[in-house]
Scaffold this motif. Sequence first.
Motif, PDB file in Angstrom:
ATOM      1  N   ASN A 129      34.647  74.193   5.595  1.00 12.61           N
ATOM      2  CA  ASN A 129      34.055  75.057   5.747  1.00 12.61           C
ATOM      3  C   ASN A 129      32.360  74.798   5.616  1.00 12.61           C
ATOM      4  O   ASN A 129      32.023  75.040   5.752  1.00 12.61           O
ATOM      5  N   PHE A 130      32.608  73.503   4.708  1.00 12.26           N
ATOM      6  CA  PHE A 130      31.579  72.618   4.983  1.00 12.26           C
ATOM      7  C   PHE A 130      31.467  72.853   6.113  1.00 12.26           C
ATOM      8  O   PHE A 130      29.775  73.033   6.704  1.00 12.26           O
ATOM      9  N   ASN A 188      31.408  74.264   9.086  1.00 10.81           N
ATOM     10  CA  ASN A 188      31.174  75.663   9.924  1.00 10.81           C
ATOM     11  C   ASN A 188      30.347  76.320   9.344  1.00 10.81           C
ATOM     12  O   ASN A 188      28.488  77.066   9.496  1.00 10.81           O
ATOM     13  N   VAL A 189      29.784  76.037   7.323  1.00  9.14           N
ATOM     14  CA  VAL A 189      27.831  76.238   7.303  1.00  9.14           C
ATOM     15  C   VAL A 189      27.507  75.614   7.714  1.00  9.14           C
ATOM     16  O   VAL A 189      25.983  76.551   8.243  1.00  9.14           O
ATOM     17  N   ALA A 190      27.180  74.804   8.129  1.00 11.57           N
ATOM     18  CA  ALA A 190      26.527  73.638   8.876  1.00 11.57           C
ATOM     19  C   ALA A 190      26.337  74.361  10.414  1.00 11.57           C
ATOM     20  O   ALA A 190      24.665  74.591  10.619  1.00 11.57           O
ATOM     21  N   ARG A 191      27.802  75.043  11.089  1.00 12.34           N
ATOM     22  CA  ARG A 191      26.735  75.176  11.896  1.00 12.34           C
ATOM     23  C   ARG A 191      26.147  76.270  12.429  1.00 12.34           C
ATOM     24  O   ARG A 191      25.476  77.197  13.032  1.00 12.34           O
ATOM     25  N   THR A 192      26.714  77.437  11.352  1.00 17.76           N
ATOM     26  CA  THR A 192      26.042  78.670  11.797  1.00 17.76           C
ATOM     27  C   THR A 192      24.720  78.788  11.250  1.00 17.76           C
ATOM     28  O   THR A 192      23.545  79.607  11.511  1.00 17.76           O
ATOM     29  N   ARG A 198      24.165  64.887   7.450  1.00 16.24           N
ATOM     30  CA  ARG A 198      24.063  65.651   7.284  1.00 16.24           C
ATOM     31  C   ARG A 198      24.998  66.081   6.077  1.00 16.24           C
ATOM     32  O   ARG A 198      25.590  66.702   4.594  1.00 16.24           O
ATOM     33  N   VAL A 199      26.584  66.217   6.619  1.00 15.58           N
ATOM     34  CA  VAL A 199      27.301  67.270   6.604  1.00 15.58           C
ATOM     35  C   VAL A 199      29.154  65.772   5.591  1.00 15.58           C
ATOM     36  O   VAL A 199      29.415  65.851   4.972  1.00 15.58           O
ATOM     37  N   ALA A 244      30.478  64.034   2.867  1.00 15.57           N
ATOM     38  CA  ALA A 244      31.148  64.332   1.682  1.00 15.57           C
ATOM     39  C   ALA A 244      32.312  63.417   2.047  1.00 15.57           C
ATOM     40  O   ALA A 244      33.454  62.971   1.024  1.00 15.57           O
TER      41      ALA A 244
END
Lengths: 275, 315
Positions: free
Chosen positions: B205-206, B208-212, B223-224, B228
Motif C-alpha cells: 500500500n505504501f 501504491n500510494v506513492a504511485r497514485t 521517499r518510501v 520504510a
Amino acid sequence: MSSEIAPHFSSKDAVVCRGVGKTWAAGTKRAHEALRDIDLDIKPGEFVVFLGPSGCGKSTLLYLIAGLEDATGGQIWSFSDKVEMPSPERSLIFQETSLFPWLTVWQNVSFGLAIRGASQEERRKVAAEALQRVGLIAAMDKRPDELSGGMRQRVAVARALAMRPKVLLMDEPFAALDVQTRARMQDFLLDVWRDSGASVLFVTHHIDEAVALADRVVVFTSRPGRIKTIYPIDLPRPRNLFSREAETIRIQLTELLRDEVDRAFAEQEAFATPA
Amino acid sequence: MAVVTRDGEAGVAAGASRPAAATRLLGSRLFASMAGLDWLAKVWWTCLSISLFAGLWELCWAMGWADPKLLPPPHIFLGNIAEQGRFFNTATRWQVGTSMTEGPSAFESVLITGAATTARVFAGLVIASVLAIGVGVLVRYYRFFDRLVLPTITLLSPVSPIAWLPVAIFLFGIGNAPAIFMVVVALFFHMVLATINQIDTVKTNFINVARTMGASKPQIYARVIVPAILPGMLQVLRMNLFGAWMVVLVAESTGVGYGMGQVIMLARNTFNPSLVFFTIAVIGVLGFAFDWLLRMAQRRILYWLPDTAERLRVL
Ligand SMILES: Nc1ncnc2c1ncn2[C@@H]1O[C@H](COP(=O)(O)OP(=O)(O)OP(=O)(O)O)[C@@H](O)[C@H]1O
Ligand SMILES: [Mg+2]
C-alpha cells in the motif's frame, strides 16, 4: 475476449470500462478470476457507489481503474486516455489506512506536492486547506500513530483531495467509523464532491451509505464479479434518508444483494472445505 | 446546509481536542519525570546484574572452588590494572630497544589499544553497511543487477569469516586494513540479503500510494522504500555489531596488526589468565557502550516508532 474494441463512447466520460476482466495470477495454477466483463460508463461529476458481496472484486476494479494493476481482459479509459499507469488525476483511498508513519500529518497530506517539487510554504498551505476540510487542522503536526483510526482515514481523504483529482476512488473509506462520524463524513464528502466537480467511485457494504450518497449504485454479483444491476437513485439532495422513497430503495437494494451474498458465502464455504 | 455541517465539524474537533491536549500534556510531563527515574533504574539494574555475576564468581573463589591461577576473580584481575595495562602496549612491544617500562603508561596503553580496535569495528561496520545497503537497493532497483550479482552473494554468504583470514593477509598484509576487511567481509553478504528482505516486505500500500501520486521509481525508492526499511536495517546493524566485535578479535589475534586480539593472544601465550579476564572485561564494556550509542542513534533516527518493549511489558 476481443482485445481491440473501438472506443465508441463520449471522450468526455470520466471512466469507461469495456469488457474489463481480471484474473489474478493468470496462467498459473493459482489463477483466480475476480472480475468478468465489466462495462461501465461514469460521467464527470457523477457519484457512483459499488455494492456487492465481500470478495466479489470491488477493490480489484478500483485498482484497475487507478492503473495500479493491469486488466487481463478489456480496456479502461479515463477522459479519453487509456489507463495504463497510475495518475494523480485518479486518487485512490485504500481500504486499509496507509499513511506514512515517518511523516507528520501535514507532510503526508502534501506528499504528492513534494513529489512534484513544490516549496515548503506551498505544501503547508495546501495541506492546511485540505486538513481544514476534514476538520483536522489541529492535528497538522502530529504523527499518524497519534491519531485514532477515524482521524487517520480523514487524513487519507485530505491527502487524496490535496491532489485535486478528477476521479476520486474510495475503497470503503468510512468502514471503520462509528455511525455518527460516518454520517458527518458523508455530508462532508458530498460537500467536497459538489465543490470539486470530481467523479467519485465509492465502495461500501452499507446500503444506507449507498442511498445517502449515490447517483447510481452498481450492484455486483458474487465472484467472479459481474455487474448485476445498475440502480439509479433520483432522490433530490440534500436527501431525507427517512422518507418513504428512501426506504423503498433500501428494501430493493437489500433484495438485490441478498442472493449474491448467499451465493458468495456458499462458494467460500465450499472453497474452505475441500470435497 | 454545507456551512452548518462544516462548522459543526470544526466545533466537534476543537471540543474533542482540548481535553485530549490537556491529558497529553499531563501525560508527557508525568512521562518525563518517569523517564528520569527510568534512566536511574536502568543504571541500577545494570550494576546489580554485573555485581551479581561478579559476586557469584568471588563466592566460588572464597569457597575455594575456583582456582585463582586459572579463574582469577574480578578483585584479582581488576586489582592490578596498572600491571596488566602494560601488556596492552602491543604497538611498541616488538620494537627493538624498547623495554616494557618505556612508552605510554598502562592506562594510555589500554586506551590506545581499545580505541584502535573500536575504530576498526566502527570503520568496518560503516563500510559494510554502506556497501550492503547500496548493493541491496541496486539489486531490487535493476533487474539485471539482481541476476548478475545475487547468485554470487548468496553463494558467499555462508562462508565463515575465518576462511577469509588468509585472503585478508594476502591482500592487505598486516595493519588496519586486513582487520577492517575482515569485519566488512563478515557482515557484507548477510546485510545485503537482509536489505533485500527488508525491501521485499515493505507494505504494498505504501508503494501504491506513492504511485497514485505520480511518484517515479527513484522517488519511490528515496521517499518510501528507504524510510520504510530503515527500522529493520538499524536492527540488522545492531545484530551485526556483535558479529563485528567477534571477527575483529580473530583478525587481530592472528597477527594482522595490534589491538585487543593481540593482547588476548599474548595472554594465552604467556599463560596469564588475569590478563585474559581483564581484556574480556574491557571488550565487554566497549561493546556495551557501542551498542548503547547505536540504540540512542536508533531512537533519534526512528522517532516515529512506538516503544515495543513498553507494549510487551503490560502482558
Ligand atoms: N493481490 C491479489 N492476488 C491474488 N488474488 C487477489 C488479490 N487481491 C484480491 N484477490 C482476490 O480477488 C477477489 C476479489 O478481491 P477484492 O479485494 O477485489 O474483493 P472486494 O470486493 O473488495 O472484497 P471486500 O468487500 O471484502 O473488500 C478475491 O477472491 C481475492 O481473493
Ligand atoms: Mg475490498
